[in-house]
Scaffold this active site. Structure first.
Site, PDB file in Angstrom:
ATOM      1  N   HIS A  26       0.839  -1.191   0.000  1.00  0.00           N
ATOM      2  CA  HIS A  26       0.000   0.000   0.000  1.00  0.00           C
ATOM      3  C   HIS A  26       0.875   1.242   0.000  1.00  0.00           C
ATOM      4  CE1 HIS A  26       0.403   1.706   4.144  1.00  0.00           C
ATOM      5  NE2 HIS A  26       0.795   0.478   4.434  1.00  0.00           N
ATOM      6  N   CYS A  27       0.305   2.352  -0.470  1.00  0.00           N
ATOM      7  CA  CYS A  27       0.972   3.652  -0.378  1.00  0.00           C
ATOM      8  C   CYS A  27       0.127   4.519   0.545  1.00  0.00           C
ATOM      9  CB  CYS A  27       1.159   4.278  -1.756  1.00  0.00           C
ATOM     10  SG  CYS A  27      -0.377   4.541  -2.653  1.00  0.00           S
ATOM     11  N   MET A  28       0.126   5.808   0.363  1.00  0.00           N
ATOM     12  CA  MET A  28      -0.584   6.688   1.291  1.00  0.00           C
ATOM     13  C   MET A  28      -2.097   6.584   1.157  1.00  0.00           C
ATOM     14  SD  MET A  28       0.013   8.793   3.729  1.00  0.00           S
ATOM     15  CE  MET A  28      -0.902   9.998   4.708  1.00  0.00           C
TER      16      MET A  28
END
Length: 658
Positions: A26-28
């Protein structure tokens, strides 16, 4: 069980189960999946989940947009799925399993050209402006141009060519730099290699055809001669030479002792790469490029050119979805180098207009739907300016029929475009401004094509939409979700502990304030995460725009921050585009989760030079993911801001307005 356990469990089933997941990270704001079978994922049902704001597939990854709570959602997901998450880089590597050889090649080509696009756009605008002043015969009964009657404008025309030449003729320098940047080798060596391909000592590539073979200068080595030919504007020779340099450098790094590598590696790599470029790769690359451009040119100008135009116009928008459209940049540039213009770019600009017109049809159909218009209006404007992703992903693909109507309109316009031989001098300027890149004698025919690209998609979308009744698309209902999340994370400090009231948002950086739609990111610019504002920074200290509490931090990447303000408003502050790739290099948190902050409190220290070296934009966005107690939010853009001084957003309190 976590708060998102139920949605995480459903998502696991809807992506095809644990056995269908090759990798997940995942990223932000997004969950990033690599799926063994991408067809097993039910995107419509996934987007119907309460926690999900949207989904899309890109570069072999199936990405699910969650929002600020993605870290909590991700933690619940990996527990329920009983799998271990991996880094974003590992996900990218795993994503290659979903790409064939052509897709991988196109992906590489896209990553090479992406950093060059801003310069190409500038060059296209400049050449388009020069078209208007030195090639339009509109004065003295159509016998003279503006440059003919004014020395001032003649001087401007001459001066602007300085930039145009640097962008297009010196393109191999940028390509060689971009390849070395992407491959992680010495970028300065790439620049030097590119300069050797366009050196003034060489016969300019544009002069080769008009120079007799006996007059072409050559290096005389006694036993053999090598023609001293430049590769101005040539794409393939530059790519071949750059990759040769990359692999030579990696080879010499591997075999050279560390104590002498500083001397041996750059010397051997660069000298051998330059020799290979001029002795072998340059002539071969030139020939390959000429063959490709001649085949495309034959298709555009031959007996079946109308069919070629119809097919290209119809499929270009789907190519954008797959990423294959990046191939056209290289082909366009080769056509310009070989034939003095390209007939592909006009059709690309028309495709932009057609998809935007389809969205405009949705604007008319949904004129009473305020929620839909928040996405529709920015999408069609950006599309008319040449940025199609917000329109395609944010509107047209959700309903599908506008996308098809846009494709049909694009095909109709492309037929007229190739039938009239409409040609562009440059690329980079799409949508309505694309007319500036068209050769003056074809501007009228292109204007007719623009009208077709407007009327057909708009009309068909209206007709098809009325027949379908335009049911509201499956989408997120994100407001109200985040407040509950924020109440459960952090250190438990009550936001009300800070007495500072919130009446607006102050600038979080020094720099130019721009509208969110101008940000070059499909998720942010189309408002999937929420409305907001962006700043092109001139300093390197991100500050809080108002009083509140730090609720979300990304400890690994340190490039973003989530705040809950005293009025209940939730903000996402995100430094740069795709800067999660940098893994925190150049970013330092100055706060921790649970900290109370005031307007102007420093949040993140970042290094703009490192962001640019990594090939990313440093534009920083502030997204309102939950409005809290605010209403009538107005953003103030197009101004020069000073951090903690300039007001970039104002709003009223719901309680006060009652």
């Amino acid at each position: 069980m976590g708060r998102y356990a139920e949605d995480a469990k459903e998502l696991l089933e809807l992506v095809g189960g644990r056995e269908n997941i090759a990798a997940v990270s995942h990223c932000m704001t997004r969950m990033r999946f690599v799926l063994n079978d991408t067809k097993a994922a039910d995107a419509k049902k996934i987007e119907a989940l309460k926690s999900v704001k949207g989904s899309f597939t890109q570069a072999g990854q199936f990405q699910v947009i969650i929002g600020n709570a993605v870290a909590d959602f991700y933690n619940d997901f990996v527990v329920i799925a009983e799998i271990d998450g991996v880094s974003k880089d590992a996900v990218k590597q795993a994503a290659k399993q979903n790409q064939n050889i052509l897709q991988r090649a196109v992906s590489v080509l896209a990553e090479i050209f992406a950093p060059l696009i801003p310069a190409i756009i500038v060059g296209g605008l400049i050449l388009g402006f020069r078209n208007c002043i030195d090639s339009l015969y509109i004065f003295e009964n159509g016998t003279k141009t503006l440059c003919d009657i004014s020395q001032f404008w003649a001087g401007i025309d001459h001066f602007l060519w300085l930039i145009g030449e640097a962008v297009f003729h010196m393109l191999p320098v940028g390509i060689c730099w971009s390849v070395t940047r992407k491959m992680g080798t010495t970028q300065m060596l790439g620049i030097v290699l590119g300069l050797t391909l366009v050196s003034g000592q060489l016969l300019n590539a544009y002069a080769v055809a008009s120079t007799a073979a006996a007059d072409i200068p050559a290096w005389n080595f006694g036993y053999f001669k090598i023609n001293m030919i430049g590769y101005q504007a040539q794409v393939i020779p530059a790519i071949l030479a750059a990759f040769t340099l990359v692999y030579l450098e990696k080879f010499f790094r591997k075999i050279t002792p560390q104590v002498i590598s500083m001397i041996v590696v750059p010397f051997c790599s660069l000298v051998l790469a330059v020799i290979a470029a001029h002795f072998v790769l340059g002539p071969i690359g030139w020939k390959i490029g000429s063959i490709i451009s001649s085949v495309v040119y034959a298709g555009i100008t031959g007996s079946f050119k109308v069919i070629f135009g119809a097919i290209f116009g119809f499929v270009y928008a789907p190519l954008v979805i797959t990423g294959l459209h990046h191939m056209t940049n290289a082909i366009d540039l080769q056509l310009i180098a070989d034939y003095g213009g390209t007939m592909l770019w006009p059709m690309i600009a028309l495709s932009n207009i057609a998809q935007g017109s389809a969205v405009l049809g949705m604007v008319a159909l949904q004129r009473k739907n305020a929620e839909a218009q928040e996405v529709n209006v920015p999408a069609f404007i950006s599309c008319y300016l040449g940025v199609t992703e917000p329109a395609i992903f944010g509107v047209n693909l959700k309903y599908l029929f506008p996308f098809i109507c846009g494709m049909i309109g694009s095909a109709g316009a492309a037929i007229v475009c190739v039938a009239t031989g409409t040609t562009a001098n440059a690329i980079g300027v799409g949508g309505l401004p694309g007319i500036l890149s068209i050769q003056p004698k074809y501007m009228f025919s292109f204007a007719i094509c623009m009208a077709i690209a407007f009327v057909i998609p708009f009309t068909l979308t209206i007709i098809a939409g009325k027949q379908r009744g335009i049911a509201k698309p499956v989408n997120v209902e994100g407001d109200g979700i985040q407040a509950d999340i924020f109440a459960e994370i952090g250190t438990g400090k009550n936001v009300a502990e800070i007495e500072e009231t919130v009446e607006g948002l102050k600038a979080f950086l020094n720099g130019k304030v721009i509208a969110l739609k101008e940000v070059n990111d499909g998720v942010f610019s189309e408002g999937i995460m929420g409305d907001g504002v962006a700043i092109i920074p001139e300093n390197e200290m991100l500050c809080a725009p108002a009083a509140g509490t730090v609720m979300v931090l990304m400890e690994e990447s340190r490039h973003a921050c989530g705040l809950m303000l005293n009025n209940g408003m939730e903000l996402l502050l995100h430094v740069g585009i795709d800067t999660v790739d940098m893994k925190g290099d150049g970013f330092t948190y100055l706060v921790k989760e649970g900290d109370n902050v005031s307007a102007g409190t420093p949040l993140i220290q970042f290094d703009r030079s490192k962001i640019k070296e990594a090939g990313h934009q440093d534009v920083t966005v502030c997204i309102i993911t939950g409005v809290g107690d605010a209403e009538n939010i107005q953003f103030h853009t197009g101004i020069q801001a000073a951090a903690n001084e300039t007001i970039v957003a104002t709003f009223e309190s719901k309680a006060d307005s009652k």
